[in-house]
Design a protein around this motif. Structure first.
Motif, PDB file in Angstrom:
ATOM      1  N   MET A  51       0.820  -1.208   0.000  1.00 16.26           N
ATOM      2  CA  MET A  51       0.000   0.000   0.000  1.00 16.26           C
ATOM      3  C   MET A  51       0.855   1.259   0.000  1.00 16.26           C
ATOM      4  N   ILE A  52       1.853   1.315   0.882  1.00  9.15           N
ATOM      5  CA  ILE A  52       2.649   2.540   0.965  1.00  9.15           C
ATOM      6  C   ILE A  52       3.529   2.713  -0.270  1.00  9.15           C
ATOM      7  N   SER A  53       3.822   1.621  -0.966  1.00  8.87           N
ATOM      8  CA  SER A  53       4.662   1.730  -2.156  1.00  8.87           C
ATOM      9  C   SER A  53       3.908   2.324  -3.337  1.00  8.87           C
ATOM     10  N   ARG A  54       2.591   2.228  -3.326  1.00  5.87           N
ATOM     11  CA  ARG A  54       1.826   2.712  -4.484  1.00  5.87           C
ATOM     12  C   ARG A  54       1.064   4.007  -4.216  1.00  5.87           C
ATOM     13  N   CYS A  55       1.159   4.552  -3.005  1.00  9.26           N
ATOM     14  CA  CYS A  55       0.415   5.773  -2.659  1.00  9.26           C
ATOM     15  C   CYS A  55       1.374   6.903  -2.328  1.00  9.26           C
ATOM     16  N   ASN A  56       1.076   8.080  -2.850  1.00  9.80           N
ATOM     17  CA  ASN A  56       1.896   9.264  -2.606  1.00  9.80           C
ATOM     18  C   ASN A  56       1.385  10.124  -1.459  1.00  9.80           C
ATOM     19  N   GLY A  57       0.126   9.933  -1.094  1.00 15.08           N
ATOM     20  CA  GLY A  57      -0.471  10.663   0.019  1.00 15.08           C
ATOM     21  C   GLY A  57      -1.667   9.888   0.528  1.00 15.08           C
ATOM     22  N   PHE A  58      -2.153  10.287   1.697  1.00 20.83           N
ATOM     23  CA  PHE A  58      -3.211   9.521   2.351  1.00 20.83           C
ATOM     24  C   PHE A  58      -4.289  10.447   2.903  1.00 20.83           C
ATOM     25  N   TRP A  59      -5.518  10.026   2.678  1.00 21.37           N
ATOM     26  CA  TRP A  59      -6.679  10.699   3.270  1.00 21.37           C
ATOM     27  C   TRP A  59      -7.306   9.698   4.235  1.00 21.37           C
ATOM     28  N   ILE A  60      -7.290  10.028   5.513  1.00 19.31           N
ATOM     29  CA  ILE A  60      -7.894   9.159   6.523  1.00 19.31           C
ATOM     30  C   ILE A  60      -9.354   9.579   6.638  1.00 19.31           C
ATOM     31  N   ALA A  61     -10.232   8.705   6.173  1.00 19.04           N
ATOM     32  CA  ALA A  61     -11.618   9.074   5.897  1.00 19.04           C
ATOM     33  C   ALA A  61     -12.512   9.021   7.129  1.00 19.04           C
ATOM     34  N   PRO A  62     -13.665   9.691   7.054  1.00 18.07           N
ATOM     35  CA  PRO A  62     -14.691   9.526   8.087  1.00 18.07           C
ATOM     36  C   PRO A  62     -15.209   8.082   8.090  1.00 18.07           C
ATOM     37  N   GLY A  63     -15.982   7.752   9.106  1.00 20.58           N
ATOM     38  CA  GLY A  63     -16.640   6.453   9.114  1.00 20.58           C
ATOM     39  C   GLY A  63     -16.174   5.501  10.186  1.00 20.58           C
ATOM     40  N   ALA A  79       2.958   8.192   7.502  1.00 25.47           N
ATOM     41  CA  ALA A  79       2.901   9.521   6.896  1.00 25.47           C
ATOM     42  C   ALA A  79       3.566  10.558   7.795  1.00 25.47           C
ATOM     43  N   ARG A  80       3.359  10.441   9.079  1.00 22.39           N
ATOM     44  CA  ARG A  80       3.949  11.399  10.031  1.00 22.39           C
ATOM     45  C   ARG A  80       5.468  11.330  10.004  1.00 22.39           C
ATOM     46  N   LYS A  81       6.012  10.139   9.972  1.00 24.14           N
ATOM     47  CA  LYS A  81       7.460   9.971  10.064  1.00 24.14           C
ATOM     48  C   LYS A  81       8.176  10.198   8.740  1.00 24.14           C
ATOM     49  N   ASN A  82       7.464  10.037   7.630  1.00 27.39           N
ATOM     50  CA  ASN A  82       8.116  10.051   6.322  1.00 27.39           C
ATOM     51  C   ASN A  82       7.749  11.250   5.452  1.00 27.39           C
ATOM     52  N   GLY A  83       7.090  12.225   6.030  1.00 26.97           N
ATOM     53  CA  GLY A  83       6.796  13.452   5.300  1.00 26.97           C
ATOM     54  C   GLY A  83       5.780  13.302   4.194  1.00 26.97           C
ATOM     55  N   ARG A  84       4.963  12.244   4.229  1.00 22.97           N
ATOM     56  CA  ARG A  84       3.939  12.058   3.210  1.00 22.97           C
ATOM     57  C   ARG A  84       2.728  12.941   3.526  1.00 22.97           C
ATOM     58  N   PRO A  85       2.143  13.586   2.519  1.00 18.69           N
ATOM     59  CA  PRO A  85       0.952  14.399   2.765  1.00 18.69           C
ATOM     60  C   PRO A  85      -0.173  13.550   3.342  1.00 18.69           C
ATOM     61  N   LEU A  86      -0.813  14.073   4.368  1.00 19.69           N
ATOM     62  CA  LEU A  86      -1.929  13.378   5.007  1.00 19.69           C
ATOM     63  C   LEU A  86      -3.011  14.383   5.354  1.00 19.69           C
ATOM     64  N   LEU A  87      -4.236  14.016   5.014  1.00 18.05           N
ATOM     65  CA  LEU A  87      -5.416  14.766   5.422  1.00 18.05           C
ATOM     66  C   LEU A  87      -6.333  13.808   6.167  1.00 18.05           C
ATOM     67  N   GLY A  88      -6.702  14.157   7.379  1.00 15.89           N
ATOM     68  CA  GLY A  88      -7.660  13.368   8.147  1.00 15.89           C
ATOM     69  C   GLY A  88      -8.914  14.183   8.371  1.00 15.89           C
ATOM     70  N   THR A  89     -10.075  13.574   8.184  1.00 14.42           N
ATOM     71  CA  THR A  89     -11.327  14.299   8.408  1.00 14.42           C
ATOM     72  C   THR A  89     -12.249  13.456   9.271  1.00 14.42           C
ATOM     73  N   CYS A  90     -12.852  14.102  10.273  1.00 11.88           N
ATOM     74  CA  CYS A  90     -13.801  13.473  11.191  1.00 11.88           C
ATOM     75  C   CYS A  90     -13.132  12.301  11.907  1.00 11.88           C
ATOM     76  N   GLY A  91     -13.478  11.065  11.579  1.00  8.64           N
ATOM     77  CA  GLY A  91     -12.815   9.924  12.195  1.00  8.64           C
ATOM     78  C   GLY A  91     -11.319   9.937  11.959  1.00  8.64           C
ATOM     79  N   GLY A  92     -10.883  10.484  10.823  1.00  7.16           N
ATOM     80  CA  GLY A  92      -9.463  10.610  10.548  1.00  7.16           C
ATOM     81  C   GLY A  92      -8.763  11.505  11.559  1.00  7.16           C
ATOM     82  N   TYR A  93      -9.386  12.612  11.892  1.00 10.72           N
ATOM     83  CA  TYR A  93      -8.861  13.504  12.934  1.00 10.72           C
ATOM     84  C   TYR A  93      -8.689  12.746  14.247  1.00 10.72           C
ATOM     85  N   GLN A  94      -9.709  12.007  14.610  1.00 13.32           N
ATOM     86  CA  GLN A  94      -9.691  11.294  15.889  1.00 13.32           C
ATOM     87  C   GLN A  94      -8.548  10.285  15.953  1.00 13.32           C
ATOM     88  N   HIS A  95      -8.283   9.603  14.835  1.00 12.51           N
ATOM     89  CA  HIS A  95      -7.227   8.593  14.834  1.00 12.51           C
ATOM     90  C   HIS A  95      -5.843   9.215  14.708  1.00 12.51           C
TER      91      HIS A  95
END
Length: 232
Positions: A51-63, A79-95
């Motif tokens: 998964m991490i080899s094929r994705c350039n950024g991550f959106w941690i979704a609601p739900g 993403a935090r340790k490797n400087g990958r763009p990350l957006l978390g929304t709702c449940g993503g924020y919580q995690h």
């Protein structure tokens, strides 16, 4: 370029379909092409390296609750340790908050009230009042933050779908250790967190994708996509 959207996709859940639509809106605005892949939290756990080899950024979704909290937390940590763009929304924020509390603050038993309401260290707790279906103001008080530079205003109005948020008892210690609260509600409670010294690691308790339209893509989504495009 590909965005991995981490969560269990449900076409009947408005924030999920809005996520797909918001990405299209922003890509059209930016005149860029980007692939997306919904990845269940279980697959994120068991197929992590692929998964991490094929994705350039991550959106941690609601739900949430997710099928695999571990899967979501592993992606966030990467993403935090490797400087990958990350957006978390709702449940993503919580995690995002849970991952930081466990792995940076070393609160090993940091937990989420939706998974275990009786846990000893509820870093994510039930809100005093449900925010589901509400549009409320968020105050952007940190003018040095990436978030403020995206919006260039001190007050925005956003839509919510959540019943859980950051336990205020932990807001200061998170802030002091680099996961900065850069947006708050009228009572000063955290609504946006941003990781200090990271290119783009931002999470919102609200659901920005629900406010995106073809005529007016959401600026936070557009900025996220631009950072993913620029990732090499």
């Amino acid at each position: 370029m590909k965005i991995g959207i981490i969560g269990e996709f449900n076409p009947a859940f408005i924030p999920h379909t809005a996520t797909n639509q918001a990405i299209v809106h922003s890509c059209t605005q930016l005149d860029v092409s980007i692939e997306t892949e919904w990845i269940s939290t279980e697959n994120a756990e068991h197929d992590f390296d692929s998964m991490i080899s094929r994705c350039n950024g991550f959106w941690i979704a609601p739900g949430s609750p997710y099928r695999s909290m571990k899967g979501a937390l592993n992606v966030i940590e990467y993403a935090r340790k490797n400087g990958r763009p990350l957006l978390g929304t709702c449940g993503g924020y919580q995690h995002v908050v849970i991952e930081f509390a466990r792995n940076v603050l070393q609160i090993d038993d940091a937990d989420h009230a939706e998974y275990d309401p009786y846990a000893s260290k509820l870093v994510i707790s039930k809100l005093a009042c449900s925010l589901v279906g509400q549009r409320l103001d968020v105050l952007l008080h940190n003018k040095q933050s990436i978030v403020y530079k995206i919006f260039r205003k001190e007050r925005i109005a956003e839509n919510y779908y959540c019943n859980f948020g950051l336990n205020p008892d932990y807001q200061k210690v998170l802030d002091d250790n680099g996961l900065k609260t850069v947006g708050v509600d009228e009572n000063g409670e955290s609504r946006i967190v941003e990781l200090q010294d990271h290119p783009f690691f931002i999470s919102t308790l609200f659901v920005p994708q629900s406010r995106s339209t073809q005529e007016s893509p959401h600026p936070l989504v557009s900025s996220f996509i631009q950072h993913v495009i620029n990732t090499r």
